[in-house]
Motif scaffolding. Structure first.
Motif, short mmCIF file in Angstrom:
data_model
loop_
_atom_site.label_atom_id
_atom_site.label_comp_id
_atom_site.label_asym_id
_atom_site.label_seq_id
_atom_site.Cartn_x
_atom_site.Cartn_y
_atom_site.Cartn_z
N ASP A 45 -16.72 -11.01 46.85
CA ASP A 45 -16.52 -12.08 45.87
C ASP A 45 -17.79 -12.26 45.04
O ASP A 45 -17.72 -12.59 43.84
N GLY A 46 -18.95 -12.00 45.65
CA GLY A 46 -20.23 -12.07 44.92
C GLY A 46 -20.29 -11.08 43.77
O GLY A 46 -21.06 -11.26 42.82
N SER A 47 -19.45 -10.04 43.81
CA SER A 47 -19.45 -9.05 42.72
C SER A 47 -18.81 -9.61 41.45
O SER A 47 -18.87 -8.97 40.41
N GLY A 48 -18.20 -10.79 41.53
CA GLY A 48 -17.55 -11.39 40.35
C GLY A 48 -18.45 -12.42 39.67
O GLY A 48 -17.95 -13.39 39.11
N MET A 49 -19.76 -12.22 39.76
CA MET A 49 -20.68 -13.24 39.23
C MET A 49 -21.59 -12.73 38.12
O MET A 49 -22.33 -13.50 37.52
N ASN A 50 -21.60 -11.40 37.87
CA ASN A 50 -22.61 -10.79 36.97
C ASN A 50 -24.03 -11.07 37.48
O ASN A 50 -24.97 -11.17 36.69
N LEU A 51 -24.17 -11.19 38.80
CA LEU A 51 -25.50 -11.47 39.38
C LEU A 51 -25.87 -10.49 40.49
O LEU A 51 -27.05 -10.28 40.78
N LEU A 52 -24.85 -9.91 41.15
CA LEU A 52 -25.12 -9.07 42.33
C LEU A 52 -25.25 -7.62 41.91
O LEU A 52 -24.39 -7.11 41.17
N ASP A 53 -26.29 -6.95 42.38
CA ASP A 53 -26.40 -5.51 42.19
C ASP A 53 -25.43 -4.87 43.18
O ASP A 53 -25.63 -4.97 44.39
N ILE A 54 -24.34 -4.26 42.65
CA ILE A 54 -23.27 -3.81 43.56
C ILE A 54 -23.69 -2.60 44.40
O ILE A 54 -22.99 -2.24 45.34
N ARG A 55 -24.83 -1.98 44.09
CA ARG A 55 -25.28 -0.85 44.92
C ARG A 55 -26.24 -1.31 46.01
O ARG A 55 -26.08 -0.97 47.17
N LYS A 109 -26.64 -4.44 46.91
CA LYS A 109 -26.04 -5.65 47.53
C LYS A 109 -27.04 -6.80 47.62
O LYS A 109 -26.94 -7.66 48.50
N ASN A 110 -28.03 -6.80 46.75
CA ASN A 110 -28.93 -7.95 46.61
C ASN A 110 -28.71 -8.55 45.23
O ASN A 110 -28.23 -7.87 44.32
N TRP A 111 -29.11 -9.83 45.07
CA TRP A 111 -29.06 -10.43 43.74
C TRP A 111 -29.99 -9.63 42.83
O TRP A 111 -31.08 -9.22 43.24
N SER A 112 -29.56 -9.40 41.61
CA SER A 112 -30.42 -8.69 40.65
C SER A 112 -31.48 -9.67 40.13
O SER A 112 -31.13 -10.70 39.54
N PRO A 113 -32.77 -9.38 40.35
CA PRO A 113 -33.81 -10.32 39.89
C PRO A 113 -33.70 -10.60 38.40
O PRO A 113 -33.86 -11.75 37.97
N ALA A 138 -30.58 -9.43 27.95
CA ALA A 138 -31.71 -9.46 28.89
C ALA A 138 -31.78 -8.21 29.77
O ALA A 138 -32.85 -7.79 30.18
N VAL A 139 -30.62 -7.62 30.06
CA VAL A 139 -30.64 -6.45 30.98
C VAL A 139 -30.49 -5.12 30.24
O VAL A 139 -30.45 -4.07 30.88
N GLY A 140 -30.37 -5.16 28.91
CA GLY A 140 -30.31 -3.89 28.17
C GLY A 140 -28.93 -3.55 27.62
O GLY A 140 -28.67 -2.38 27.33
N GLY A 141 -28.07 -4.55 27.51
CA GLY A 141 -26.77 -4.32 26.87
C GLY A 141 -25.61 -4.42 27.85
O GLY A 141 -25.80 -4.44 29.08
N PRO A 142 -24.37 -4.48 27.30
CA PRO A 142 -23.19 -4.68 28.15
C PRO A 142 -22.97 -3.57 29.17
O PRO A 142 -22.60 -3.82 30.32
N MET A 143 -23.23 -2.32 28.75
CA MET A 143 -22.97 -1.21 29.67
C MET A 143 -23.97 -1.23 30.82
O MET A 143 -23.63 -0.92 31.97
N GLU A 144 -25.19 -1.65 30.50
CA GLU A 144 -26.22 -1.72 31.56
C GLU A 144 -25.86 -2.84 32.55
O GLU A 144 -26.01 -2.69 33.77
N LEU A 145 -25.34 -3.97 32.02
CA LEU A 145 -24.91 -5.06 32.90
C LEU A 145 -23.76 -4.58 33.80
O LEU A 145 -23.71 -4.90 35.00
#
Ligand SMILES: Nc1ncnc2c1ncn2[C@@H]1O[C@H](COP(=O)(O)OP(=O)(O)O)[C@@H](O)[C@H]1O
Ligand SMILES: O=C(CO)[C@@H](O)[C@H](O)COP(=O)(O)O
Length: 525
Positions: free
Chosen positions: A211-221, A223-227, A148-155
């Protein structure tokens, strides 16, 4: 000097622990509740329930609530004066998720002091067994999210990690796909850390950036959830997760339930909880270049990073002490529990005997290499036991002494190999700082020192995650702009307990290359 106390709670895999510090940073209380032995009615082994398929791993959510009740009662019985606590924080095992059912928030906000939290909250979860970090049942969800996001490296670029089975977003997607009724009946999803904070705050506590960075949901730059990630994992997910916050956020005052039942002061502050590894980073206050080896239920190797450099191996989390920097981490499922199994089988259940057996063989183990993945490992994704002699011939059994050295050597060669693959540099000035249950064992630390070719240090309190909670509680109350260094400046420095044995320097580089080849071989078996 006042007699103020700061508490740090650690909701880890096998137990709930607490440490209290006074303003001189001296330990005034240190207690724990072990799930297997103090709460046998939940039937856990190593704090978890492994399902028949061997890859599903959960823990009863209500067990964690009951463990906190017991821990607070234990502190009360020991005469602990809760009114002196000015602030508390803590952490939880990473990635595990808690599903609060519709209406649970009202129950949480209105707890009555004449009953326990367990009695009042045990029916508040839409999923009774929380998937935890050892779970490995979401490989199809990984593929869906990565695509959905363009591959493992993009995730990885977006969230700090490619898809990993234990990461919470994938666990949430699995619930959404396989039990929509429970998903729809969930009003809030917490991590173990924010769930634990909620029990103190008496309301839903937010998830912190680290801890939110361990979810594959947070944009680590940003710091918002990735839509894109949210949309792929479930409906109305932003509402169910709440807004993520910096790790040093002061949530507010402790719940009126805890004031009435245990005598906490109404002014006692609850600081956002974080993951157990991020909390250990705070508890060890490393210097630039230090590598931390956490030997709890899992083995993790991590360090402070000035920049985010996500790749296909390992994880990048937002730093819990400075949201503009990061921490890099690599995690192994077969850590203490695998060593403990071999200690039980080969050394009559005694760590002293295990260490005696270790001394009966030499570094390099005469060319024998044993690789033990009792549970399906995170990297490589393999399960099974593999023993090779010096000619790479496979064996079914080793002698107890060879087996003991083999498990330690293969584990720490793997830690080094993957740590290097995700960019960790071990130079002449590097220190390895060891923490967690197995860091009490100097014979194990000597093997690490020889394999990493670095001095190994420890601090005098092995539970750095709890300490991190205490230091973060102190730090959060300091004026804005205060450097974390000010909190920990007067602490004793970590003590060196092992240095590389001169004669062993030539053994391990060659063994690392052989280990690399053998690991490749078993991954294709
Ligand atoms: N002397 C020892 N030598 C080696 N390992 C030990 C020793 N003492 C405890 N351990 C290991 O420490 C582990 C628990 O570590 P801990 O950090 O408390 O775990 P967690 O925080 O995940 O609950 C146990 O599973 C045990 O195998
Ligand atoms: O999955 C990870 C880190 O990514 C584990 O390290 C868990 O956070 C469990 O920690 P311990 O209970 O072993 O400390």
């Amino acid at each position: 000097m006042t007699d103020n106390i700061f508490l740090g709670f650690d909701f880890s895999t096998q137990q709930v622990k607490v440490i209290g510090l006074n303003e001189n940073l001296k330990v005034v209380i240190d207690e724990n509740i072990k799930f297997d032995t103090d709460l046998p009615e939940f039937g856990t082994s190593g704090g978890v329930n492994i399902h028949n398929d061997k890859v599903g791993v959960t823990a009863p959510t209500a067990m964690w609530v009951k463990a906190l009740d017991l821990l607070l009662e234990k502190m009360k019985s020991a005469g602990f004066d809760f009114s002196k606590v000015v602030a508390l924080s803590g952490d939880g095992q990473q990635h595990g998720s808690v599903y609060w059912k519709s209406g649970a928030r009202e129950v949480l906000k209105n707890l009555q002091a004449d009953s326990s939290m367990y009695e009042q909250l045990k029916d508040s979860f839409s999923v009774n067994d929380s998937p935890i970090w050892m779970d490995a049942t979401t490989s199809s969800q990984i593929q869906t999210l990565e695509k959905a996001v363009g591959g493992p490296m993009e995730l990885a670029r977006l969230t700090g990690s490619r898809g990993y089975e234990r990461f919470t977003g994938l666990q949430i997607m699995k619930l959404y796909q396989t039990n929509k009724a429970a998903y729809d009946d969930t009003e809030r999803i917490s991590l173990v850390s924010s769930f634990a904070a909620s029990l103190f705050f008496g309301d839903y506590a937010p998830i912190d950036y680290s801890d939110g960075s361990g979810m594959n949901l947070l944009d680590i730059r940003t710091k918002n959830w990735s839509p894109a990630c949210l949309e792929t994992c479930g409906t109305s997910l932003a509402d169910k997760l709440g807004v993520p916050v910096p790790s040093n956020t002061v949530l507010g005052n402790v719940s009126s339930y805890l004031c009435n039942k245990y005598g906490f002061s109404g002014d006692c502050k609850v600081i956002t909880f974080t993951g157990d590894n991020p909390s250990s980073l705070a508890g060890l206050a490393p210097r630039q270049g230090d590598v931390i080896a956490s030997l709890g239920s899992s083995d993790t190797v991590f360090l402070w990073l000035p920049e985010a450099t996500p790749g296909m191996d390992g994880h990048i989390f937002v730093n819990p002490l400075d949201q503009n920097t990061y921490m890099g981490l690599v995690c192994f499922k077969n850590g203490s529990l695998t060593r403990e199994r071999i200690m039980q089988q080969c050394a009559e259940g005694s760590w002293d005997r295990f260490n005696d057996l270790l001394q009966q063989t030499s570094p390099g183990n005469d060319g024998n290499i044993g690789i033990y993945f009792d549970a399906r490992e995170i990297q490589p994704v393999v399960m099974g036991k593999f023993r090779f002699d010096k000619d790479d011939q496979q064996f079914d059994n080793f002698s107890p002494a060879v087996e003991v050295r083999a498990v330690l050597e293969s584990q720490f060669l793997a830690r080094l190999m993957y740590a290097q693959a995700c960019g960790m540099k071990i130079g002449p000035e590097s220190r390895v700082i060891a923490t967690g249950g197995a860091s009490a064992n100097k014979a194990i630390l000597q093997v690490i020192s020889d394999i990493f070719n670095a001095d190994v240090h420890v601090i005098d309190v092995p539970n750095s995650a709890c300490l991190g909670g205490c230091y973060r509680a102190i730090y959060a109350l300091k004026p804005e702009g205060t450097d974390f260094e000010e909190v920990v400046r007067n602490l004793p420095k970590p003590e060196r307990v092992c240095k590389p044995t001169a004669g062993n320097r030539s053994v391990y580089p060659a063994m690392l290359e052989r280990y690399r080849l053998l690991e490749g071989k078993i991954s294709t078996l």
